[in-house]
Design an enzyme around this catalytic site. Structure first.
Site, PDB file in Angstrom:
ATOM      1  N   GLU A 161      16.458 -39.845  -7.694  1.00 28.63           N
ATOM      2  CA  GLU A 161      15.935 -39.090  -8.835  1.00 28.63           C
ATOM      3  C   GLU A 161      14.841 -39.905  -9.508  1.00 28.63           C
ATOM      4  O   GLU A 161      15.001 -41.102  -9.737  1.00 28.63           O
ATOM      5  CB  GLU A 161      17.055 -38.766  -9.826  1.00 28.63           C
ATOM      6  CG  GLU A 161      16.610 -38.050 -11.088  1.00 28.63           C
ATOM      7  CD  GLU A 161      15.810 -36.787 -10.811  1.00 28.63           C
ATOM      8  OE1 GLU A 161      14.695 -36.672 -11.381  1.00 28.63           O
ATOM      9  OE2 GLU A 161      16.279 -35.937 -10.021  1.00 28.63           O
ATOM     10  N   ASP A 191      11.051 -28.957  -7.017  1.00 33.29           N
ATOM     11  CA  ASP A 191       9.931 -28.455  -7.800  1.00 33.29           C
ATOM     12  C   ASP A 191       8.972 -27.715  -6.871  1.00 33.29           C
ATOM     13  O   ASP A 191       8.508 -28.277  -5.877  1.00 33.29           O
ATOM     14  CB  ASP A 191       9.211 -29.629  -8.464  1.00 33.29           C
ATOM     15  CG  ASP A 191       8.191 -29.195  -9.503  1.00 33.29           C
ATOM     16  OD1 ASP A 191       7.607 -28.099  -9.358  1.00 33.29           O
ATOM     17  OD2 ASP A 191       7.956 -29.962 -10.457  1.00 33.29           O
ATOM     18  N   ASP A 196      15.794 -21.001  -4.409  1.00 35.46           N
ATOM     19  CA  ASP A 196      15.729 -19.566  -4.695  1.00 35.46           C
ATOM     20  C   ASP A 196      14.281 -19.099  -4.776  1.00 35.46           C
ATOM     21  O   ASP A 196      14.024 -17.923  -4.998  1.00 35.46           O
ATOM     22  CB  ASP A 196      16.453 -19.236  -6.008  1.00 35.46           C
ATOM     23  CG  ASP A 196      15.653 -19.644  -7.227  1.00 35.46           C
ATOM     24  OD1 ASP A 196      15.047 -20.741  -7.200  1.00 35.46           O
ATOM     25  OD2 ASP A 196      15.619 -18.875  -8.205  1.00 35.46           O
ATOM     26  N   GLU A 239      23.820 -27.201  -9.762  1.00 35.95           N
ATOM     27  CA  GLU A 239      23.794 -26.508 -11.058  1.00 35.95           C
ATOM     28  C   GLU A 239      22.835 -25.328 -11.014  1.00 35.95           C
ATOM     29  O   GLU A 239      23.148 -24.230 -11.506  1.00 35.95           O
ATOM     30  CB  GLU A 239      23.368 -27.476 -12.164  1.00 35.95           C
ATOM     31  CG  GLU A 239      24.367 -28.583 -12.464  1.00 35.95           C
ATOM     32  CD  GLU A 239      24.132 -29.847 -11.660  1.00 35.95           C
ATOM     33  OE1 GLU A 239      24.729 -30.875 -11.987  1.00 35.95           O
ATOM     34  OE2 GLU A 239      23.345 -29.797 -10.685  1.00 35.95           O
ATOM     35  N   TYR A 240      21.648 -25.547 -10.419  1.00 35.59           N
ATOM     36  CA  TYR A 240      20.671 -24.459 -10.320  1.00 35.59           C
ATOM     37  C   TYR A 240      21.200 -23.323  -9.461  1.00 35.59           C
ATOM     38  O   TYR A 240      21.009 -22.143  -9.773  1.00 35.59           O
ATOM     39  CB  TYR A 240      19.360 -24.979  -9.732  1.00 35.59           C
ATOM     40  CG  TYR A 240      18.484 -25.714 -10.707  1.00 35.59           C
ATOM     41  CD1 TYR A 240      17.934 -25.082 -11.815  1.00 35.59           C
ATOM     42  CD2 TYR A 240      18.182 -27.060 -10.509  1.00 35.59           C
ATOM     43  CE1 TYR A 240      17.122 -25.763 -12.710  1.00 35.59           C
ATOM     44  CE2 TYR A 240      17.372 -27.758 -11.394  1.00 35.59           C
ATOM     45  CZ  TYR A 240      16.844 -27.099 -12.490  1.00 35.59           C
ATOM     46  OH  TYR A 240      16.042 -27.784 -13.376  1.00 35.59           O
TER      47      TYR A 240
END
Length: 217
Positions: free
Chosen positions: A70, A120, A156, A197-198
């Site tokens: 990260e 991203d 997504d 989480e997303y």
């Protein structure tokens, strides 16, 4: 997307024993950092966010070592805050770094699998090379993965997914092994799926989740 800076995040991340500082020092010797399971394969997640996926993977697969990558300390802080001090994971470590530096941190054949989850999208064309499935990053992954290593990508964002399919199709190194435009309704790819989480958020509002797996030609 602008990230909210969390005061004290840098210090907290640096003080965490599960966050590896000076990661280039361990290039080619990462399994030495996993004392209890030094002979296990290493999987990494690039852009791990708050860590839900990696914590789930580490718990479900104790025979695999995991490293979360990260870039932002304010995000990584949220992940390390999930560590149970009474039962810390033995097969999970973290690095705060830019993914462009992966070949400087990991040696050839050192990583068995790379996970890219809800990366991203960098929607502007001039930023395409920053996408984690761009040809530039695919070349970096080739430098650290084992010969039978694989890349797994979930999103997504249909535009980013289509771009990723095109980059792999155009590659002389990588081939598409499997893909779906609706993961949660594709049993053979969804088996054992651990959501980020997303993923929980997007799927709860009806967004289909795309997934691909790529291996070398």
């Amino acid at each position: 997307m602008r990230l909210r800076n969390i005061p004290g995040a840098d210090a907290a991340v640096s003080a965490c024993p599960y966050v590896i500082e000076h990661p280039t020092d361990y290039r080619g010797h990462w399994n030495r950092k996993f004392e209890a399971c030094a002979d296990h394969p290493i999987h990494i997640e690039v852009g791990m966010g708050k860590g839900q996926f990696l914590f789930g993977q580490a718990a479900a697969h104790p025979d695999i070592n995991y490293i979360g990558i990260e870039r932002y300390t304010s995000v990584l802080l949220r992940a390390i805050q999930k560590i149970d001090p009474e039962q810390p994971p033995k097969n999970l470590l973290f690095i705060c770094m830019d993914a462009a530096e992966l070949p400087e941190v990991f040696a050839p054949d050192e990583i068995s699998r790379i996970y890219l989850n809800f990366s991203d999208p960098w929607p502007k064309d001039r930023h395409a090379r920053r996408r984690l499935t761009s040809s530039e990053f695919l070349a970096r992954y080739d430098r650290i993965l084992t010969p039978d290593g694989s890349i797994e990508f979930k999103t997504d964002n249909r535009g980013l997914f289509n771009f990723s399919l095109e980059e792999i199709a155009a590659s002389s190194i990588w081939k598409l092994t499997a893909h779906t435009f609706d993961l949660h309704h594709t049993p053979e790819l969804c088996e054992g799926n651990i959501m980020t989480e997303y993923e929980e958020r997007f799927s709860s509002i009806g967004n289909p989740i795309c997934k691909l797996i790529a291996t070398r030609r």
